[in-house]
Design a protein around this motif. Structure first.
Motif, PDB file in Angstrom:
ATOM      1  N   ILE A   1       7.926  35.537  23.923  1.00 12.51           N
ATOM      2  CA  ILE A   1       7.667  34.618  22.824  1.00 12.51           C
ATOM      3  C   ILE A   1       6.184  34.561  22.475  1.00 12.51           C
ATOM      4  O   ILE A   1       5.811  34.263  21.336  1.00 12.51           O
ATOM      5  N   ASP A   2       5.313  34.884  23.440  1.00  7.98           N
ATOM      6  CA  ASP A   2       3.881  34.922  23.141  1.00  7.98           C
ATOM      7  C   ASP A   2       3.569  36.069  22.175  1.00  7.98           C
ATOM      8  O   ASP A   2       2.753  35.918  21.252  1.00  7.98           O
ATOM      9  N   ARG A   3       4.199  37.214  22.403  1.00  8.65           N
ATOM     10  CA  ARG A   3       3.997  38.337  21.478  1.00  8.65           C
ATOM     11  C   ARG A   3       4.525  37.978  20.090  1.00  8.65           C
ATOM     12  O   ARG A   3       3.885  38.280  19.080  1.00  8.65           O
ATOM     13  N   LEU A   4       5.706  37.358  20.054  1.00  5.16           N
ATOM     14  CA  LEU A   4       6.279  36.963  18.772  1.00  5.16           C
ATOM     15  C   LEU A   4       5.349  36.003  18.044  1.00  5.16           C
ATOM     16  O   LEU A   4       5.123  36.130  16.831  1.00  5.16           O
ATOM     17  N   ALA A   5       4.778  35.050  18.765  1.00  9.18           N
ATOM     18  CA  ALA A   5       3.863  34.100  18.140  1.00  9.18           C
ATOM     19  C   ALA A   5       2.627  34.805  17.594  1.00  9.18           C
ATOM     20  O   ALA A   5       2.159  34.500  16.484  1.00  9.18           O
ATOM     21  N   ALA A   6       2.107  35.767  18.344  1.00 12.19           N
ATOM     22  CA  ALA A   6       0.912  36.495  17.884  1.00 12.19           C
ATOM     23  C   ALA A   6       1.224  37.316  16.635  1.00 12.19           C
ATOM     24  O   ALA A   6       0.422  37.367  15.689  1.00 12.19           O
ATOM     25  N   ASP A   7       2.396  37.968  16.605  1.00 15.18           N
ATOM     26  CA  ASP A   7       2.760  38.777  15.438  1.00 15.18           C
ATOM     27  C   ASP A   7       3.014  37.898  14.213  1.00 15.18           C
ATOM     28  O   ASP A   7       2.569  38.212  13.104  1.00 15.18           O
ATOM     29  N   LEU A   8       3.727  36.789  14.410  1.00 18.81           N
ATOM     30  CA  LEU A   8       4.004  35.903  13.274  1.00 18.81           C
ATOM     31  C   LEU A   8       2.730  35.249  12.759  1.00 18.81           C
ATOM     32  O   LEU A   8       2.592  35.014  11.553  1.00 18.81           O
ATOM     33  N   LYS A   9       1.796  34.959  13.647  1.00 20.14           N
ATOM     34  CA  LYS A   9       0.527  34.378  13.209  1.00 20.14           C
ATOM     35  C   LYS A   9      -0.176  35.315  12.227  1.00 20.14           C
ATOM     36  O   LYS A   9      -0.646  34.894  11.159  1.00 20.14           O
ATOM     37  N   ARG A  10      -0.212  36.601  12.550  1.00 20.44           N
ATOM     38  CA  ARG A  10      -0.869  37.567  11.657  1.00 20.44           C
ATOM     39  C   ARG A  10      -0.140  37.666  10.319  1.00 20.44           C
ATOM     40  O   ARG A  10      -0.770  37.724   9.256  1.00 20.44           O
ATOM     41  N   ILE A  11       1.185  37.680  10.373  1.00 23.25           N
ATOM     42  CA  ILE A  11       1.974  37.802   9.146  1.00 23.25           C
ATOM     43  C   ILE A  11       1.796  36.566   8.271  1.00 23.25           C
ATOM     44  O   ILE A  11       1.591  36.665   7.053  1.00 23.25           O
ATOM     45  N   CYS A  12       1.876  35.398   8.879  1.00 19.20           N
ATOM     46  CA  CYS A  12       1.733  34.150   8.112  1.00 19.20           C
ATOM     47  C   CYS A  12       0.336  34.032   7.512  1.00 19.20           C
ATOM     48  O   CYS A  12       0.187  33.618   6.353  1.00 19.20           O
ATOM     49  N   GLU A  13      -0.691  34.377   8.275  1.00 14.85           N
ATOM     50  CA  GLU A  13      -2.053  34.278   7.740  1.00 14.85           C
ATOM     51  C   GLU A  13      -2.271  35.261   6.598  1.00 14.85           C
ATOM     52  O   GLU A  13      -2.974  34.948   5.625  1.00 14.85           O
ATOM     53  N   ALA A  14      -1.662  36.440   6.675  1.00 12.33           N
ATOM     54  CA  ALA A  14      -1.786  37.405   5.581  1.00 12.33           C
ATOM     55  C   ALA A  14      -1.129  36.869   4.311  1.00 12.33           C
ATOM     56  O   ALA A  14      -1.656  37.037   3.201  1.00 12.33           O
ATOM     57  N   GLN A  15      -0.002  36.191   4.446  1.00 14.00           N
ATOM     58  CA  GLN A  15       0.677  35.662   3.270  1.00 14.00           C
ATOM     59  C   GLN A  15      -0.071  34.465   2.689  1.00 14.00           C
ATOM     60  O   GLN A  15      -0.190  34.334   1.464  1.00 14.00           O
ATOM     61  N   ILE A  16      -0.566  33.602   3.545  1.00 12.07           N
ATOM     62  CA  ILE A  16      -1.358  32.468   3.055  1.00 12.07           C
ATOM     63  C   ILE A  16      -2.571  32.967   2.276  1.00 12.07           C
ATOM     64  O   ILE A  16      -2.886  32.474   1.188  1.00 12.07           O
ATOM     65  N   ALA A  17      -3.247  33.977   2.811  1.00 14.15           N
ATOM     66  CA  ALA A  17      -4.435  34.523   2.151  1.00 14.15           C
ATOM     67  C   ALA A  17      -4.093  35.226   0.843  1.00 14.15           C
ATOM     68  O   ALA A  17      -4.914  35.269  -0.072  1.00 14.15           O
ATOM     69  N   LEU A  18      -2.898  35.796   0.743  1.00 13.52           N
ATOM     70  CA  LEU A  18      -2.492  36.431  -0.511  1.00 13.52           C
ATOM     71  C   LEU A  18      -2.471  35.417  -1.643  1.00 13.52           C
ATOM     72  O   LEU A  18      -2.999  35.666  -2.734  1.00 13.52           O
ATOM     73  N   PHE A  19      -1.863  34.258  -1.401  1.00 16.30           N
ATOM     74  CA  PHE A  19      -1.733  33.256  -2.453  1.00 16.30           C
ATOM     75  C   PHE A  19      -2.975  32.390  -2.613  1.00 16.30           C
ATOM     76  O   PHE A  19      -3.266  31.919  -3.715  1.00 16.30           O
ATOM     77  N   GLU A  20      -3.696  32.171  -1.530  1.00 19.70           N
ATOM     78  CA  GLU A  20      -4.905  31.333  -1.576  1.00 19.70           C
ATOM     79  C   GLU A  20      -6.060  32.089  -0.928  1.00 19.70           C
ATOM     80  O   GLU A  20      -6.511  31.755   0.173  1.00 19.70           O
ATOM     81  N   PRO A  21      -6.556  33.143  -1.588  1.00 23.00           N
ATOM     82  CA  PRO A  21      -7.592  33.970  -0.952  1.00 23.00           C
ATOM     83  C   PRO A  21      -8.894  33.215  -0.690  1.00 23.00           C
ATOM     84  O   PRO A  21      -9.641  33.580   0.218  1.00 23.00           O
ATOM     85  N   ARG A  22      -9.165  32.189  -1.461  1.00 22.80           N
ATOM     86  CA  ARG A  22     -10.428  31.464  -1.286  1.00 22.80           C
ATOM     87  C   ARG A  22     -10.300  30.347  -0.249  1.00 22.80           C
ATOM     88  O   ARG A  22     -11.101  30.248   0.679  1.00 22.80           O
ATOM     89  N   THR A  23      -9.279  29.500  -0.378  1.00 23.01           N
ATOM     90  CA  THR A  23      -9.167  28.326   0.491  1.00 23.01           C
ATOM     91  C   THR A  23      -8.373  28.591   1.763  1.00 23.01           C
ATOM     92  O   THR A  23      -8.515  27.846   2.737  1.00 23.01           O
ATOM     93  N   LYS A  24      -7.517  29.642   1.748  1.00 21.49           N
ATOM     94  CA  LYS A  24      -6.613  29.910   2.875  1.00 21.49           C
ATOM     95  C   LYS A  24      -5.772  28.675   3.217  1.00 21.49           C
ATOM     96  O   LYS A  24      -5.456  28.402   4.372  1.00 21.49           O
ATOM     97  N   LYS A  25      -5.375  27.941   2.181  1.00 18.73           N
ATOM     98  CA  LYS A  25      -4.624  26.704   2.380  1.00 18.73           C
ATOM     99  C   LYS A  25      -3.127  26.981   2.296  1.00 18.73           C
ATOM    100  O   LYS A  25      -2.626  27.464   1.287  1.00 18.73           O
ATOM    101  N   ALA A  26      -2.408  26.658   3.367  1.00 17.35           N
ATOM    102  CA  ALA A  26      -0.960  26.830   3.387  1.00 17.35           C
ATOM    103  C   ALA A  26      -0.302  25.745   2.539  1.00 17.35           C
ATOM    104  O   ALA A  26      -0.859  24.652   2.377  1.00 17.35           O
ATOM    105  N   PRO A  27       0.904  26.002   2.010  1.00 17.21           N
ATOM    106  CA  PRO A  27       1.575  25.008   1.174  1.00 17.21           C
ATOM    107  C   PRO A  27       2.331  23.955   1.960  1.00 17.21           C
ATOM    108  O   PRO A  27       3.028  23.128   1.371  1.00 17.21           O
ATOM    109  N   VAL A  28       2.236  23.987   3.283  1.00 18.83           N
ATOM    110  CA  VAL A  28       2.961  23.051   4.142  1.00 18.83           C
ATOM    111  C   VAL A  28       1.998  22.460   5.155  1.00 18.83           C
ATOM    112  O   VAL A  28       0.952  23.030   5.461  1.00 18.83           O
ATOM    113  N   GLU A  29       2.376  21.319   5.699  1.00 21.07           N
ATOM    114  CA  GLU A  29       1.607  20.708   6.784  1.00 21.07           C
ATOM    115  C   GLU A  29       2.086  21.189   8.141  1.00 21.07           C
ATOM    116  O   GLU A  29       1.355  21.098   9.128  1.00 21.07           O
TER     117      GLU A  29
END
Length: 611
Positions: free
Chosen positions: A206-234
């Protein structure tokens, strides 16, 4: 308006029954009406969830029975209750091991609100409070709750107790998992993301899964909000049910419900990227991308949803197809998979689209509109009649992205289109600006975001049935698209594989003790010989056929050979002569041709694949 209050308890896990209590302090004085949704957003098929309500009764706060009658398949009408509280109590049968409905046994519970929470008419905008209660008995002492619903005061995260929602739409947009589960948390650009895995598993990394998902999620957040890197959820929750054989996902505004083969999950001490794990990461990426594209950027027909009937749009190619393009693209951009892996996934998608003749008969716009009656109700003729707005929609996105990049020398891309959609329609969607994308707006939005008029490419790709000009679009990137017969030898060229590959009937077979034709493709050897879906093959040239040995038997022949096939259609024996087809092309190979364009093409590919 007082909140609508619900309490839900796994009352009889062995009988798969949830008990729900709905309390209204201020019911309609003329008599309160209640309805249950007929479908769940993201799965475009009427599923009639009300059929799972087993018992239902109504009473007032003094415990006296209130008359309530069913008026149609999903609606109940209660008699007036003068000056008092109305209480409904009902049981819901939950035995659907999928992401769409509800499931309960003595090991795990899961539900979507659309399956269990009746809506009091006229109270769509009322606040909701739901008390999620633990099943009775010592066997359930260590059960926990996983959901992205905000906890009410006094309820601990992952604990039983009260949860709240601003309105009914928010209530039913947060699935809930109950039971024992593995849990991990990571932060993507500062926002907590939970991973919940229910079901029996062995040594999940599960640690590997968390590390891989972290990279994927951060890439998607940056795609939509390249300047603020703000996710649409809390906060976001990936909740997965691990089973022996299953696959699927359903998006929600701050979570996703997933089902996968337990063997697809990463294993401790095995760092290799298995095909199953890559598939699972692609599923997670797909559903996470929906956090923007369809949960907030919506077609106008979904703003808001009408859960009592079908909601038609011709834009699912944009909302599901574009998401299907970006799910794997974000895997390679985030570094979760290699460039070669991405090419293999893309080649598989190309093969999946080109293998079915339905692509020549139905456009992706028509496929989107007909999802309710065709895509989600497929039959044996579907490969010959329909096209997938997921698969072809992803290739439409690819075509638009490559065209925009080539015409602007990489100054613009499809990423700019997604950002414009986000800024105009998505960012404020749950803050009062509930506007959706119009059916005829997309082409103009692409031009506005990129300065590129796609013209005939847009019309042909979205409303036409001709194959996409992928070879020409790949040419500036020095990528060759080479067909790969599914049973050819590794490393062969297309011509060699076609010559040496195993022949085929041009039909899809259901495996097992019997060899049953599940689908027969247009123009195939099987169809020309008069074979049909449902026929049971029993012999080829006098040798017995099973669901597992057909390929082995056919491998003894060359393409074009004639064989005698015995088959049963219902209880009638048929004998036909079949002239075998050549090997089927099941996927395409993408090859970077470095010598063709050199460094410029290599830089073009890097900009595309690295974002």
């Amino acid at each position: 308006m007082n909140p609508t209050r619900y309490a839900i308890v796994p009352k009889h896990p062995a009988a798969h029954l949830f008990e729900v209590t709905l309390t209204l302090a201020d019911p309609d004085p003329a008599g309160q009406r209640f309805t249950l949704p007929t479908w769940i957003p993201g799965s475009y098929m009427v599923r009639e969830f009300a059929r799972n309500i087993v018992t239902l009764s109504a009473f007032n706060e003094a415990g006296r029975t209130v008359k309530i009658e069913k008026t149609d398949k999903q609606t109940w009408q209660a008699a007036p209750v003068k000056g008092g509280t109305l209480i409904l109590r009902y049981e819901v049968y939950a035995w659907d091991m999928s992401v769409r409905a509800a499931h309960l046994d003595d090991t795990v519970g899961f539900f979507n609100g659309t399956s269990v929470f009746l809506l009091p008419a006229g109270r769509e905008q009322a606040a909701c409070v739901v008390d999620i209660q633990k099943p009775a008995g010592a066997a359930y002492a260590d059960w926990r709750v996983a959901t992205a619903l905000p906890e009410a005061r006094g309820t601990k995260r992952y604990g039983f107790g009260e949860y709240r929602a601003q309105d009914y739409d928010e209530l039913v947009d947060h699935p809930v998992t109950l039971g024992r589960f593995e849990l991990a948390t990571f932060k993507a650009h500062g926002v907590p993301h939970d991973i919940v895995i229910a079901g029996r598993t062995v040594r999940v990394d599960i640690d590997r899964l968390a590390a891989d998902l972290k990279r994927i999620c951060e890439a998607q957040i940056a795609l939509f909000e390249p300047r603020t890197k703000k996710a649409p959820v809390e906060r976001y929750v990936f909740m997965t049910q691990a089973v022996s054989d299953g696959y699927g996902g359903l998006e929600h505004r701050a979570s996703t419900a997933l089902i996968c083969n337990r063997s697809d999950l990463p294993v401790q001490g095995r760092p290799e990227m298995s095909e199953g794990y890559r598939t699972y990461l692609g599923l997670c990426s797909h559903e996470y991308f929906h956090t923007w594209n369809v949960k907030r950027i919506k077609p106008a027909a979904f703003a808001p949803y009408d859960l009592s009937r079908e909601n038609y749009t011709s834009l699912l190619w944009l909302f599901e197809g574009f998401t299907s393009y970006y799910d794997d693209l974000m895997l390679v951009r985030s570094g979760a998979i290699s460039e070669a892996d991405y090419y293999a996934l893309l080649g598989k998608t190309v093969g999946g689209v080109l293998r079915c003749s339905g692509r020549l008969k139905q456009s992706v716009a028509e496929s989107s509109f007909d999802a309710w009656v065709k895509y989600y109700r497929q039959d044996e003729n579907s490969p010959n009649a329909i096209v997938s707005y997921y698969q072809k929609g992803s290739l439409v996105a690819l075509a638009f992205d490559l065209a925009i990049r080539a015409r602007t020398e990489h100054r613009k891309s499809l990423d700019d289109v997604m950002r414009l959609l986000w800024q105009r329609y998505g960012r404020q969607f749950y803050n009062g600006k509930m506007a959706g994308v119009g059916e005829d707006e997309v082409e103009a939005l692409i031009a506005e975001a990129t300065g590129v008029e796609l013209g005939p490419l847009f019309s042909d790709a979205v409303h036409g049935t001709r194959d996409l000009p992928l070879e020409a679009l790949f040419e500036p990137f020095a990528i060759a698209l080479e067909p790969q017969p599914g049973n050819g030898k590794n490393g062969q060229g297309a011509a060699d594989a076609k010559r040496d590959g195993k022949p085929s009937l041009g039909a899809r077979v259901r495996g097992g003790a019997e060899c049953v034709l599940a689908a027969v493709h247009d123009g195939s050897a099987a169809q020309k010989a008069g074979l049909s879906a449902g026929d049971v093959l029993i012999a080829v040239d006098g040798l017995r056929v099973t669901g597992s040995n057909l390929d082995t038997l056919l491998s003894r022949y060359l393409p074009g050979a004639a064989v005698e096939v015995h088959a049963f259609r219902r209880d009638e024996l048929r004998v036909v002569r079949v002239k075998l087809d050549g090997p089927e092309v099941t996927r395409y190979k993408l090859i970077a041709v470095e010598a063709k364009r050199g460094a410029p093409a290599r830089r073009a590919r890097e900009r595309w694949l690295q974002g």
